[in-house]
Design an enzyme around this catalytic site. Structure first.
Site, PDB file in Angstrom:
ATOM      1  N   ASP A 305      -9.742   8.961  -6.268  1.00 44.76           N
ATOM      2  CA  ASP A 305      -9.082   7.592  -6.085  1.00 44.76           C
ATOM      3  C   ASP A 305      -9.586   6.862  -7.400  1.00 44.76           C
ATOM      4  O   ASP A 305     -10.547   6.382  -7.853  1.00 44.76           O
ATOM      5  CB  ASP A 305      -8.180   7.190  -4.855  1.00 44.76           C
ATOM      6  CG  ASP A 305      -7.261   6.067  -5.130  1.00 44.76           C
ATOM      7  OD1 ASP A 305      -6.326   5.938  -5.783  1.00 44.76           O
ATOM      8  OD2 ASP A 305      -6.653   5.618  -4.179  1.00 44.76           O
ATOM      9  N   GLU A 503      -1.095  -2.293  -1.920  1.00 39.59           N
ATOM     10  CA  GLU A 503      -2.594  -2.094  -1.303  1.00 39.59           C
ATOM     11  C   GLU A 503      -3.492  -3.633  -1.130  1.00 39.59           C
ATOM     12  O   GLU A 503      -3.250  -4.358  -2.386  1.00 39.59           O
ATOM     13  CB  GLU A 503      -3.560  -0.817  -2.318  1.00 39.59           C
ATOM     14  CG  GLU A 503      -3.017  -0.369  -3.646  1.00 39.59           C
ATOM     15  CD  GLU A 503      -3.994   0.562  -3.994  1.00 39.59           C
ATOM     16  OE1 GLU A 503      -5.339   0.538  -3.310  1.00 39.59           O
ATOM     17  OE2 GLU A 503      -3.015   0.648  -5.399  1.00 39.59           O
TER      18      GLU A 503
END
Ligand code: BGC
Ligand code: BGC
Length: 825
Positions: A305, A503
């Site tokens: 990620d 997020e």
């Protein structure tokens, strides 16, 4: 199908994954037509041949993924790069309004400059994007409900159809790969990514995850199951936080979506930012190799990620042998890809990373490219037809999205059978979400956080109000968009809820809906006071504790984050002229609905008392009456702390800059400047993306410039109890340039009510470039004039000279860390 099997049959058992995963695109267009595979070659020997021609640097280049803002097509060719991505809110030429052709042109440029081997074979860079609820970075694309809504709908066929439609829109922009589906199992709804999770039920997640993978696969788009593993299981629901459990529990609770999507042939899996028992997944060979490969049998490619490697202990964004050795095959290193590439080369040369590990990783990257036809499909400009382009935001896809909206709605309450509304009724439509496409769509929409969008950024979309207006007008009724209760009507529809977040910035401290702001509640009460029945439509990324709102509304519908086709609401909520339903509710709660705002026993655990279980949802066919719910929150007895800035600015606070030309310039998004230009604020990454603010004052003593957080509605908050308990304003800061002039920290109780402390001397002695926590007793401000029962600006820094610092965390707390306490005199 027979032809396919015959062609691939002779390949060794070692590459069974490769065999099974010949994509339908390839099957249909390349293999069967015999064009690309003029000389039939097994995928394995084809990859061997490619590998044998690659230098070490080229191999490692295949493992690199740069972000389109920081890697040019020329660099892709020069350094032999394997992949690019566009992050959330990143577009060709940084243009939010980029056209489909702009996207294709950029894809074309990367394609044309992709690395070429000695024998002339081009190895196209594969482009990945977060198409998580439709092709959501592209203006004009169809926006489907976020996963939470699809979990409510619960239909595999629907999810498969949606990911197929999404894949088609992605293909139409020349992009090959999506970072979807998210197969997280969100357990604590304080997590800001709860809406990316289909459900708290691992079986439902697993079933819908498979459906999504199948849909992408059917269109030859590379899918990604993410984020492996435990993203939805962190303590307090903190994004990128820590999961504490044994392996068995982790796999049982959060592994189902991987087991099933691996079986369905998902080609890539993304590693998760979170830690497991204190250690980052990105550096865990146990999880990424022993569990994922050996135990779960994944044969595809593991992608890291966004700068996730830099979070591993002992690593940074440009260096992390541990992550490569742990099993990462493709490194999502948006900006530092070049440094990292060099570093990996030297780590291989020094033996820190075995060459076999590199070969294994590159094989996997090439296998994905081979299996999905990326090596053969030709240039984006050639392959994207006019017909395909016309699919972006097409009627057909919007109709599918509208159906998904209908099926995702959950009816929590319908006392007195107020719904469906008669087709010829007069309906007043109010609330902040009534006509707001940005609220409807949530995070991961055009911008990363979904903020800074307005209705004009959604061409072709329909707001909830527009949907009602069309439906009612067609049946002789009327829809009136109103900001207040002055209009008379048969029924009031109040559309309200969460504003967009993604997020990090979406994390909250407890599940109370707008604890300090009751405008929605007051609006509903005002309609009730006029004897107008109220239908509440709640837009949200998660279930929240809101018993007051649930009690006051006659009917309560959860819309989740429906996306661009708001007309799906009127389809279900408005009946015909006789008041008979045109569509019944089919949605069911994918998560239980909380009866409390925090866990009463231990606030680090998820809430465990619920009003309604997973699977609850009323229908017209089977009505029921809902009684009154307890309106006392548990959170207030636990802690009165007010978090102002953590990960991002927390509700109800808003961030402003002030100087004498404008005392209230709002800071929205990642950058802000004062009216006179003597102050600048920028978002920077410390623990999470954009979780800190870099503040730079550059004045020359002429005028004051302030940086502050104030309540968004300007109203005060009562800190008197916190003051009595010796509470403090606490912050984590790093001084980067000492103040040149006098600097004050101020706390306002609605200006000119105010109190300030002189922090010049303190700030002058803080060590440069070092994080420190500072806690200023509320008593200091009270003595200086702040009225603690109505603080609306808990943090204001003001100076007229140069100074710069980074701020990471700001809160008013009951029990400050004793070592961090500052004496006021
Ligand atoms: C997110 C991923 C996403 C990636 C690329 C990360 O911050 O955690 O879900 O795919 O960014 O945008
Ligand atoms: C207030 C302004 C005021 C200024 C003075 C700000 O916080 O919002 O109204 O003029 O402070 O410093």
């Amino acid at each position: 199908m027979k032809v396919l099997k015959a062609l691939v049959a002779p390949v060794g058992a070692k590459y069974t994954w490769t065999l099974l995963k010949i994509s339908p695109w390839l099957a249909g267009c390349a293999l069967l037509s015999g064009m690309a595979f003029a000389e039939p070659q097994s995928p394995e020997s084809r990859i061997d041949k490619l590998l044998s021609q690659m230098s070490l640097e080229q191999k490692i280049g295949q493992m690199m993924q740069g972000e389109i803002k920081t890697i040019t097509p020329k660099e892709v060719s020069r350094f032999g790069i394997g992949s690019v991505l566009n992050g959330g809110g990143s577009f060709p030429s940084k243009n939010k309004g980029a056209s489909i052709d702009d996207w294709i042109d950029l894809a074309e440029a990367y394609y044309q400059s992709s690395p070429t081997l000695a024998d002339g074979t081009r190895i196209p860079a594969i482009w990945g994007t977060d198409a998580v609820h439709g092709h959501n970075n592209v203006m004009g694309a169809t926006l489907f409900p976020h996963n939470i809504g699809l979990g409510a709908a619960g239909s595999s066929d629907l999810v498969e159809a949606i990911s197929r439609a999404t894949a088609i829109e992605v293909k139409a922009t020349g992009i090959d790969w999506v970072f979807a589906p998210t197969v997280a199992v969100a357990k604590d709804f304080r997590w800001g990514r709860t809406y990316e999770s289909y459900s708290s039920d691992p079986q439902l997640v697993s079933r819908l995850g498979v459906a999504a993978v199948k849909g992408f696969e059917a269109e030859g788009i590379v899918a990604t199951a993410k984020h492996f593993i435990g993203d939805g299981a962190t303590q307090r629901g903190r994004d990128q936080g820590d999961v504490r459990s044994d392996l068995e529990t982790l796999l049982e609770g959060h592994g189902a979506g991987y087991v099933s999507t691996i079986k369905a042939g998902v080609p890539t899996i993304m590693a998760s930012f979170n830690s497991w028992n204190g250690r980052k997944v990105h550096g865990s060979r146990q999880l990424l190799t022993e569990v994922l490969r050996d135990q779960l049998g994944f044969g595809g490619m593991v992608v890291s990620d966004w700068n996730g490697v830099g979070q591993v202990a002992g690593c940074n964004n440009a260096s992390c042998a541990q992550a490569v050795n742990a099993g990462i095959d493709m490194l999502m290193t948006p900006t530092d890809w070049r440094l990292l590439q060099r570093r990996v080369v030297s780590q291989v040369e020094s033996g820190e990373i075995p060459m076999a590990r590199i070969d294994e990783a590159v094989r996997r990257v090439l296998a994905v490219k081979a299996n999905y036809g990326i090596l053969d499909q030709g240039s984006p400009r050639d392959r994207v037809t006019q017909e395909l382009k016309a699919k972006v935001g097409s009627e057909e896809h919007r109709a599918l999205a509208r159906k998904a909206v209908r099926e995702s709605l959950v009816l929590l309450k319908n006392n007195g059978g107020i719904l469906p509304i008669k087709g010829n009724a007069k309906v007043v439509i109010a609330g902040t979400g009534a006509d707001d496409l940005s609220m409807q769509s949530g995070g991961w929409t055009l911008t990363w956080q979904g903020t800074e969008n307005s209705n004009s950024d959604f061409p072709g979309a329909t707001s909830i109000y527009t949907g009602f207006n069309d439906a009612l007008a067609a049946m002789g009724g009327e829809a009136i968009l109103a900001a207040d209760t002055s209009q008379d009507a048969d029924v009031a529809l109040v559309v309200f809820g969460e504003t967009p977040y993604a997020e990090g910035q979406g994390d909250i401290e407890n599940l109370q809906y707008k604890p300090d702001d009751h405008v929605d509640l007051e609006l509903m009460r005002a309609f009730k006071a006029k004897d107008i029945p109220v239908v509440a439509v709640f837009i949200t990324g998660r279930p929240l504790w809101m018993n007051r709102e649930l009690n006051v509304a006659d009917a309560f519908v959860v819309a989740w984050l429906p996306g661009s086709e708001g007309a799906g609401l009127a389809d279900v909520l408005v009946g015909n002229v006789q008041g008979l339903p045109r569509h019944d509710f089919v949605g069911r709660l994918p998560f239980a609905w909380p009866a409390l705002d925090v866990n009463e026993i231990d606030d680090s655990l998820p809430v465990d008392r619920f009003v309604w279980p997973v699977g609850y949802g009323l229908t017209y066919a089977e009505p029921a009456t809902v009684g009154s719910l307890d309106e006392k929150a548990a959170g207030s007895i636990l802690s009165a702390d007010a978090v102002i800035f953590r990960g991002g600015t927390q509700s109800p606070w808003a961030n402003y800059i002030g100087d004498e030309s404008n005392w209230m310039t709002p800071v929205s998004g990642s950058y802000g400047k004062s009216a006179f230009g003597e102050f600048e604020v920028k978002s920077v990454d410390v623990r999470l993306q954009e979780d800190a603010r870099q503040l730079t004052w550059s004045g020359a003593g002429e005028r004051d410039t302030q940086f502050y957080w104030m309540t968004a509605n300007g109203r005060g908050r009562d800190f008197s109890e916190l003051r009595e308990k010796n509470g403090a304003l606490t912050m984590v800061v790093m001084m980067t340039e000492h103040p040149e002039g006098t600097t004050y920290l101020r706390m306002d109780c609605q200006w000119p009510c105010s109190g300030q402390v002189d922090v010049t001397r303190l700030f002058k002695v803080l060590p440069l470039n070092q994080w420190v926590r500072l806690s200023f007793p509320l008593a200091c401000f009270a003595e200086a004039g702040t009225e603690m029962d109505r603080v609306n600006t808990p943090f204001l820094l003001v100076t007229n000279h140069r100074m710069s610092m980074t701020v990471l965390d700001v809160a008013v707390v009951e029990t400050p860390d004793q070592d961090s306490l500052v004496k006021c005199r």
